[in-house]
Design an enzyme around this catalytic site. Structure first.
Site, PDB file in Angstrom:
ATOM      1  N   PHE A   1     -33.796 -20.879 -77.079  1.00 59.01           N
ATOM      2  CA  PHE A   1     -32.913 -20.030 -77.888  1.00 59.01           C
ATOM      3  C   PHE A   1     -33.550 -19.590 -79.196  1.00 59.01           C
ATOM      4  CE2 PHE A   1     -30.220 -23.219 -75.656  1.00 59.01           C
ATOM      5  CZ  PHE A   1     -29.735 -22.380 -74.672  1.00 59.01           C
TER       6      PHE A   1
ATOM      7  N   PRO B   1     -30.579  -8.970 -60.612  1.00 60.43           N
ATOM      8  CA  PRO B   1     -29.135  -8.986 -60.903  1.00 60.43           C
ATOM      9  C   PRO B   1     -28.541 -10.384 -61.071  1.00 60.43           C
ATOM     10  CG  PRO B   1     -29.606  -7.683 -58.935  1.00 60.43           C
ATOM     11  CD  PRO B   1     -30.908  -8.249 -59.394  1.00 60.43           C
ATOM     12  N   LYS B   2     -28.975 -11.336 -60.243  1.00 66.09           N
ATOM     13  CA  LYS B   2     -28.405 -12.681 -60.362  1.00 66.09           C
ATOM     14  C   LYS B   2     -28.733 -13.285 -61.719  1.00 66.09           C
ATOM     15  CE  LYS B   2     -27.853 -15.160 -56.016  1.00 66.09           C
ATOM     16  NZ  LYS B   2     -28.335 -16.291 -55.214  1.00 66.09           N
TER      17      LYS B   2
ATOM     18  N   GLY C   1     -34.116  -4.651 -72.132  1.00 69.78           N
ATOM     19  CA  GLY C   1     -34.001  -6.027 -72.634  1.00 69.78           C
ATOM     20  C   GLY C   1     -32.552  -6.424 -72.752  1.00 69.78           C
TER      21      GLY C   1
ATOM     22  N   GLU D   1     -30.669 -10.735 -75.909  1.00 71.72           N
ATOM     23  CA  GLU D   1     -29.959 -10.795 -77.193  1.00 71.72           C
ATOM     24  C   GLU D   1     -28.597 -10.097 -77.113  1.00 71.72           C
ATOM     25  OE1 GLU D   1     -31.959 -12.631 -79.260  1.00 71.72           O
ATOM     26  OE2 GLU D   1     -33.444 -12.365 -77.678  1.00 71.72           O
TER      27      GLU D   1
HETATM   28 MO1  MOS Z   1     -34.820 -15.570 -79.045  1.00 71.16          MO
HETATM   29  S1  MOS Z   1     -33.789 -15.864 -80.709  1.00 71.16           S
HETATM   30  O1  MOS Z   1     -35.115 -14.090 -78.641  1.00 71.16           O
HETATM   31  O2  MOS Z   1     -35.749 -16.763 -78.609  1.00 71.16           O
END
Ligand code: MOS
Length: 727
Positions: free
Chosen positions: A231, A621-622, A691, A694
């Site tokens: 994370f 997709p999964k 992407g 996030e």
């Molecule tokens: Mo992250 S906060 O894109 O590891």
């Protein structure tokens, strides 16, 4: 025609390794002769060490050595601009002097033959301090010079606006809390260093260790094939990585260092706490004229950590006047680091709550208010959008979520003792792309090994890269062996900021395209090939064969081609270099939440959530679905649970464990649903992806906060929203 792998609901290709325990995480790598290290953390929040007594520790059976600033060698600590280290300061130099800069700072390390002996030895090290009172509270301290932005005259425009709102929102410090703790195994072979590490960027850790120890970059090898969640906490090499390498050098043995859960809170970064003051002006129909953002966030005393908290205020909505000032406050804490939608998640909480406040003030539906403020171009840079389908996200989301059943008035829907509310929020995240490379090796069995020094902290890099390679080479996914997580592999950017699929995926595709063309050239020029003489442009690949496009029976397998030509393999290096941006490219999303709030107890339960996303093409997709669910779960944590509590008297984090630091558990996670708009962004990158790691997190906390307001009529301007705040 063979089936396309991209877009097919493939399960994780590394799933079996994970569920059978064969996936090796940082601490799992068997290393001959390894010994164990345990860190001694400072028990004061600021000051100097006046003495360290290691006699009891050294007398403990199994303890080999204790290293501190009293006996550690001086390290090179060369500057390292090519890292994720924050600017404007100097990173923590471990064991180089007697200063204590934050509570829990590593002040010594004990090396022993077993982890137990190291741990116990660490508890026997006595450190004496000359302690000072640390500053750990965001309020009432001096700040660095602000980062500023302005267009128009926002202060004047707010003053003269028909409708004005002014409020301060606060967000708590959060910790990443991945399941896998940070861990490092370090081994020296002469002057060469090999490190197995939990990291989101083997190349970054390699560069940092080279800089710290004064080595050439390629004298350091960093290996990290599996990461058990991160994370963001693995986006830089923290001091414990240096400590493991230093301890291995001093002990003359390979050293394994696994941080305890408590030590993760002290030493691997956190989402900084914020105080965010916002003033906005609009006309009576809800058209925004101006926003003034005064943003304060914590950083450490020795580094200036900043993140992208300004983008949303500049480009999410149309308005002529914007002024922003972003100040970081140096505190006696460990340096913060990126965490789940860094900066954007905080800004979205504030701006999307404020939009909800404005909608309520004006009696306009929150979605309609957002539609009235959709920009025609990116007003932060004047660029046209490559794709921006936020309106569709609203339409699709409102329909799927049943937004029309939402009574406009707050506190008007009940279910027994529970007040029911619906909220929504928008999210955007700029599509990050950076140069990346990938090696492709097709062997005589017709199996492609594809390698890039990237990472997979959970989103599914192994799987998505396998899918991209399979299609470009015309192989079944079972004939693609994608490898990652080794600094000897081709260089890639950090596995963060939602850039891996765009950047690494484009390099993988390029490498596979080159290899496919190489194979086709070989075939059409080979007299013994059924494809001899065919125009290269008329040759296609599929099911492991090269064949004439409109005569699939005429062709041969890769194996046949290579065997006949006496080739053991074909090999290419793929590359991706992002061009000069001509468009504003962002991933977008609209998140919807329904909550129930017990009106007597203040208890908040999320009942269901929906995210609708415009993130370009979906490779997997999964895994995209899984990523969206993860983003929503993280957002539930940010909205309702996660809060690192510091005792400001001594700078100690008091809830540095998973019993007291609350993260969502199954009972907190309701019915979650994700919808991805079909399509691709042709300007974004060769794969057409924008992407998504996030953006799936960014709008979640405000959607929940807005639902809580709708349920209760109470606006809580602080995260997490606690029971106390609702009583
Ligand atoms: Mo992250 S906060 O894109 O590891």
């Amino acid at each position: 025609m063979s089936r396309q792998a991209v877009g097919a609901p493939l399960s994780r290709v590394d799933g079996r390794l994970k569920v059978t325990g064969q996936a090796k995480y940082a601490a799992d790598h068997p290393t001959e002769g390894v010994v164990h290290a345990a860190i001694v953390g400072s028990t004061v929040g600021r000051g100097r060490m006046t003495g360290i007594d290691t006699r009891a520790a050294l007398a403990h059976p199994g303890v080999l050595t204790v290293i501190s600033h009293l006996n550690a060698p001086k390290l090179a600590y060369r500057p390292n601009p090519s890292s994720n280290n924050p600017e404007g300061g100097e990173r923590l130099h471990v064991f180089q002097d007697d200063k204590v800069l934050f509570h829990g700072q590593p002040v010594a390390v004990v090396v022993a033959t077993t982890p137990q002996a190291a741990q116990h030895g660490a508890s026997l090290v006595e450190v004496r301090y000359d302690a000072e009172k640390p500053a750990t509270d965001l309020t009432g301290t001096h700040a660095h010079d602000p980062v500023t932005y302005a267009r128009g005259d926002a202060d004047q425009a707010v003053q003269s606006a028909a409708v004005r709102l002014e409020m301060t929102y606060r967000t708590a410090r959060n910790h990443h809390n991945a399941v896998e703790p940070h861990a490092t195994i370090a081994r020296w072979d002469g002057d060469r260093l090999t490190v197995w590490d939990k990291t989101q960027w083997v190349v970054g850790t390699q560069r940092e260790l080279a800089a710290v120890f004064g080595l050439e970059q390629d004298a350091v090898r960093v290996i990290s094939p599996f990461v058990g969640g991160a994370f963001g906490s693995g986006l830089r090499a923290w001091p414990h990585v240096t400590i493991a390498a230093l301890a291995a050098r001093e002990a003359g043995r390979p050293v394994k260092l696994v941080l305890t859960r408590k030590q993760l809170y002290a030493g691997t970064g956190h989402r900084p706490a914020y105080a965010y003051h916002l003033r906005l002006g609009s006309d009576r129909r809800g058209r925004l004229t101006a926003m003034v953002h005064d943003i304060t966030a914590e950083t450490s005393s020795y580094e200036n950590f900043r993140e992208n908290v300004l983008a949303a205020g500049q480009a999410l909505y149309a308005m002529p006047h914007v002024r922003q000032a972003y100040r970081t406050v140096p505190l006696d804490v460990n340096t913060p680091l990126y965490m789940r939608g860094p900066g954007h998640a905080t800004a979205a909480y504030v701006i999307e709550s404020a939009l909800d406040e404005l909608a309520h003030e004006l009696g306009i539906d929150p979605i309609e208010l957002r539609r009235r403020n959709e920009p025609a171009k990116d007003e932060s840079n004047g660029m046209p959008f490559s794709t921006r389908r936020l309106r569709e996200c609203y339409t699709v989301g409102a329909r799927a979520f049943g937004w029309d059943r939402r009574a406009p008035k707050p506190r008007s829907t009940r279910d027994g003792d529970w007040l029911i509310g619906m909220g929504m929020a928008a999210a955007a995240h700029g599509t990050l792309r950076n140069p990346a490379q990938a090696r492709v090796l097709l062997d005589a069995r017709g199996v492609a090994r594809v390698e890039a020094a990237t990472s997979d902290m959970g989103p599914g890099t192994y799987t998505s890269m396998t899918q991209v390679a399979a299609d470009a080479l015309g192989l079944p996914t079972s004939a693609v062996d994608f490898r990652l997580g080794d600094s000897t592999m081709p260089t890639t950017p950090a596995h963060g900021g939602s850039q891996t699929t765009a950047s690494v995926g484009s390099a993988v595709q390029d490498g596979c395209d080159k290899l496919r063309r190489q194979a086709i050239e070989l075939a059409v020029g080979d007299e013994r090939s059924p494809l001899h003489g065919v125009d290269a442009g008329d040759v296609a690949v599929g099911d492991g064969r090269l064949h004439v496009k409109n005569d699939p029976a005429r062709g041969e397998t890769y194996q046949q081609l290579l065997a006949r030509n006496g080739r053991t393999r074909l090999e290419t290096l793929g590359a991706f270099t992002p061009g000069e941006p001509r468009f504003s490219t962002c991933a977008y999303g609209a998140t919807f939440a329904e909550v129930a709030v017990d009106h007597r107890l203040g208890l908040v339960r999320v009942r269901r959530m929906l995210g609708v996303y415009d993130v370009g093409r979906i490779i997997s997709p999964k895994l995209a679905d899984s990523q969206a669910h993860g983003g929503m779960v993280g957002g539930i944590g940010m909205a309702l649970l996660e809060h690192t509590v510091t005792d400001h008297r001594d700078g100690r984090i008091v809830n540095n464990n998973l019993a007291d630091y609350l993260v969502p558990v199954n009972a907190d996670v309701p019915d979650l649903r994700a919808i991805f708009l079909d399509g691709e962004d042709r300007e974004a990158d060769p794969l057409g992806v924008k992407g998504l790691g996030e953006v799936v997190h960014i709008g979640v906390a405000p959607a929940i906060a807005n639902a809580v307001f709708h349920a209760t009529g109470r606006r809580v301007r602080e995260l997490p929203i606690t029971t106390e705040a609702l009583l």
